[in-house]
Design a protein around this motif. Structure first.
Motif, PDB file in Angstrom:
ATOM      1  N   ILE A 102       0.841  -1.201   0.000  1.00 14.38           N
ATOM      2  CA  ILE A 102       0.000   0.000   0.000  1.00 14.38           C
ATOM      3  C   ILE A 102       0.873   1.246   0.000  1.00 14.38           C
ATOM      4  N   LEU A 103       1.849   1.274   0.887  1.00 15.79           N
ATOM      5  CA  LEU A 103       2.693   2.463   1.026  1.00 15.79           C
ATOM      6  C   LEU A 103       3.565   2.699  -0.201  1.00 15.79           C
ATOM      7  N   ALA A 104       3.901   1.637  -0.936  1.00 15.39           N
ATOM      8  CA  ALA A 104       4.684   1.785  -2.157  1.00 15.39           C
ATOM      9  C   ALA A 104       3.826   2.283  -3.319  1.00 15.39           C
ATOM     10  N   ALA A 105       2.565   1.920  -3.327  1.00 15.92           N
ATOM     11  CA  ALA A 105       1.682   2.252  -4.456  1.00 15.92           C
ATOM     12  C   ALA A 105       0.962   3.581  -4.301  1.00 15.92           C
ATOM     13  N   ALA A 106       0.726   3.987  -3.077  1.00 11.10           N
ATOM     14  CA  ALA A 106      -0.103   5.174  -2.832  1.00 11.10           C
ATOM     15  C   ALA A 106       0.642   6.207  -1.998  1.00 11.10           C
ATOM     16  N   PRO A 107       0.389   7.472  -2.261  1.00  6.75           N
ATOM     17  CA  PRO A 107       1.036   8.524  -1.467  1.00  6.75           C
ATOM     18  C   PRO A 107       0.308   8.740  -0.132  1.00  6.75           C
ATOM     19  N   ILE A 108       0.350   7.727   0.713  1.00  4.13           N
ATOM     20  CA  ILE A 108      -0.316   7.805   2.018  1.00  4.13           C
ATOM     21  C   ILE A 108       0.383   8.871   2.850  1.00  4.13           C
ATOM     22  N   ARG A 109      -0.404   9.795   3.357  1.00  7.45           N
ATOM     23  CA  ARG A 109       0.148  10.900   4.146  1.00  7.45           C
ATOM     24  C   ARG A 109      -0.213  10.801   5.618  1.00  7.45           C
ATOM     25  N   THR A 110      -1.295  10.089   5.877  1.00  3.03           N
ATOM     26  CA  THR A 110      -1.767   9.976   7.257  1.00  3.03           C
ATOM     27  C   THR A 110      -2.299   8.575   7.486  1.00  3.03           C
ATOM     28  N   ILE A 111      -1.985   8.014   8.647  1.00  4.47           N
ATOM     29  CA  ILE A 111      -2.516   6.713   9.038  1.00  4.47           C
ATOM     30  C   ILE A 111      -3.360   6.896  10.294  1.00  4.47           C
ATOM     31  N   PHE A 112      -4.539   6.288  10.270  1.00  4.63           N
ATOM     32  CA  PHE A 112      -5.433   6.278  11.422  1.00  4.63           C
ATOM     33  C   PHE A 112      -5.665   4.829  11.832  1.00  4.63           C
ATOM     34  N   THR A 113      -5.825   4.606  13.126  1.00  2.00           N
ATOM     35  CA  THR A 113      -6.229   3.291  13.623  1.00  2.00           C
ATOM     36  C   THR A 113      -7.577   3.441  14.312  1.00  2.00           C
ATOM     37  N   THR A 114      -8.387   2.395  14.229  1.00  2.00           N
ATOM     38  CA  THR A 114      -9.710   2.437  14.855  1.00  2.00           C
ATOM     39  C   THR A 114      -9.677   1.601  16.132  1.00  2.00           C
ATOM     40  N   GLY A 115      -9.540   2.282  17.233  1.00  3.36           N
ATOM     41  CA  GLY A 115      -9.559   1.613  18.524  1.00  3.36           C
ATOM     42  C   GLY A 115      -8.193   1.474  19.167  1.00  3.36           C
ATOM     43  N   THR A 116      -8.228   1.228  20.450  1.00  4.35           N
ATOM     44  CA  THR A 116      -7.026   1.136  21.271  1.00  4.35           C
ATOM     45  C   THR A 116      -6.130  -0.022  20.861  1.00  4.35           C
ATOM     46  N   LYS A 117      -6.723  -1.182  20.630  1.00  6.91           N
ATOM     47  CA  LYS A 117      -5.921  -2.364  20.298  1.00  6.91           C
ATOM     48  C   LYS A 117      -5.260  -2.223  18.931  1.00  6.91           C
ATOM     49  N   ALA A 118      -5.981  -1.695  17.957  1.00  6.61           N
ATOM     50  CA  ALA A 118      -5.379  -1.480  16.637  1.00  6.61           C
ATOM     51  C   ALA A 118      -4.195  -0.524  16.750  1.00  6.61           C
ATOM     52  N   ALA A 119      -4.344   0.514  17.559  1.00  6.85           N
ATOM     53  CA  ALA A 119      -3.252   1.479  17.751  1.00  6.85           C
ATOM     54  C   ALA A 119      -2.040   0.818  18.391  1.00  6.85           C
ATOM     55  N   ALA A 120      -2.270   0.022  19.425  1.00  8.68           N
ATOM     56  CA  ALA A 120      -1.163  -0.641  20.122  1.00  8.68           C
ATOM     57  C   ALA A 120      -0.457  -1.643  19.210  1.00  8.68           C
ATOM     58  N   LEU A 121      -1.227  -2.407  18.445  1.00  3.80           N
ATOM     59  CA  LEU A 121      -0.634  -3.395  17.539  1.00  3.80           C
ATOM     60  C   LEU A 121       0.122  -2.709  16.410  1.00  3.80           C
ATOM     61  N   TYR A 122      -0.430  -1.624  15.889  1.00 10.43           N
ATOM     62  CA  TYR A 122       0.279  -0.875  14.854  1.00 10.43           C
ATOM     63  C   TYR A 122       1.614  -0.370  15.402  1.00 10.43           C
ATOM     64  N   LYS A 123       1.570   0.235  16.571  1.00 13.38           N
ATOM     65  CA  LYS A 123       2.791   0.799  17.162  1.00 13.38           C
ATOM     66  C   LYS A 123       3.856  -0.284  17.372  1.00 13.38           C
ATOM     67  N   ARG A 124       3.426  -1.448  17.817  1.00  8.44           N
ATOM     68  CA  ARG A 124       4.380  -2.520  18.117  1.00  8.44           C
ATOM     69  C   ARG A 124       4.922  -3.207  16.864  1.00  8.44           C
ATOM     70  N   TYR A 125       4.044  -3.511  15.905  1.00  6.31           N
ATOM     71  CA  TYR A 125       4.445  -4.347  14.782  1.00  6.31           C
ATOM     72  C   TYR A 125       4.664  -3.605  13.463  1.00  6.31           C
ATOM     73  N   CYS A 126       3.929  -2.540  13.223  1.00  4.36           N
ATOM     74  CA  CYS A 126       3.999  -1.876  11.919  1.00  4.36           C
ATOM     75  C   CYS A 126       4.872  -0.630  11.929  1.00  4.36           C
ATOM     76  N   TYR A 127       4.753   0.165  12.980  1.00  4.17           N
ATOM     77  CA  TYR A 127       5.514   1.409  13.026  1.00  4.17           C
ATOM     78  C   TYR A 127       7.025   1.199  12.843  1.00  4.17           C
ATOM     79  N   PRO A 128       7.627   0.186  13.471  1.00  2.00           N
ATOM     80  CA  PRO A 128       9.076   0.002  13.262  1.00  2.00           C
ATOM     81  C   PRO A 128       9.467  -0.197  11.796  1.00  2.00           C
ATOM     82  N   LYS A 129       8.536  -0.669  10.967  1.00  2.00           N
ATOM     83  CA  LYS A 129       8.824  -0.871   9.540  1.00  2.00           C
ATOM     84  C   LYS A 129       8.422   0.331   8.695  1.00  2.00           C
ATOM     85  N   THR A 130       7.316   0.985   9.056  1.00  2.00           N
ATOM     86  CA  THR A 130       6.831   2.101   8.238  1.00  2.00           C
ATOM     87  C   THR A 130       7.437   3.437   8.656  1.00  2.00           C
TER      88      THR A 130
END
Length: 175
Positions: A102-130
């Motif tokens: 997604i990030l390679a194909a689209a000019p994503i400028r902002t990421i939102f998460t829906t809910g506390t758990k999605a935010a925590a999982l994003y921070k732990r697993y996705c943020y270090p890569k993105t």
């Protein structure tokens, strides 16, 4: 009792997507209906359509068109996990989705998460890569009865603002 769930929906995005909204994992009702936020009492689609002054999309095809017309990418943080029904707090053994396509194909400028758990999982697993921070929005699930509809609508107004700002920002190409 928990069950092991593998995400069955593809991400929704195109080369015009400007923001990415990430949930945790589709609920049993969403899986049954074959699309994101598929529980009839989930307020996701109603909130988004109101803040963007658009008609409420009724079918899965209309929801895809709605997302694309509004430059919104949609997916979930997790590719698979153990979960009890729709209880995010019960998630065990999470495997994150790879957001790279997604990030390679689209000019994503902002990421939102829906809910506390999605935010925590994003921070732990996705943020270090993105290395892209995510803004946590409240869950639109019917289980989140702590927030009124008006409070949800107010919180989600940042989505409209992010889309509006991304449309004219001279530092980013329009695609």
């Amino acid at each position: 009792m928990s069950e092991y769930i593998t995400h069955a929906f593809p991400p929704i995005y195109d080369t015009e997507s400007r923001i990415l909204i990430l949930g945790t994992m589709p609920s049993p009702k969403s899986r049954e209906n074959g699309f994101y936020y598929g529980h009839p009492r989930n307020r996701f689609w109603k909130v988004l359509s109101e803040i963007l002054s658009q008609p409420l999309p009724g079918t899965n095809e209309a929801k895809i068109c709605f997302l694309r017309e509004n430059h919104i990418a949609l997916w979930d943080v997790l590719a698979s996990c153990e979960i009890h029904r729709a209880d995010d707090s019960s998630i065990r053994n999470p495997v994150p989705n790879d957001l790279t396509p997604i990030l390679a194909a689209a000019p994503i400028r902002t990421i939102f998460t829906t809910g506390t758990k999605a935010a925590a999982l994003y921070k732990r697993y996705c943020y270090p890569k993105t290395l892209l921070p995510a803004t946590q929005l409240p869950s639109t699930s019917p289980a989140n009865c702590a927030l009124s509809y008006e409070q949800l609508r107010s919180a989600y107004a940042v989505v409209e603002e992010a889309l509006r700002l991304s449309a004219w920002n001279p530092y980013f190409p329009r695609g």
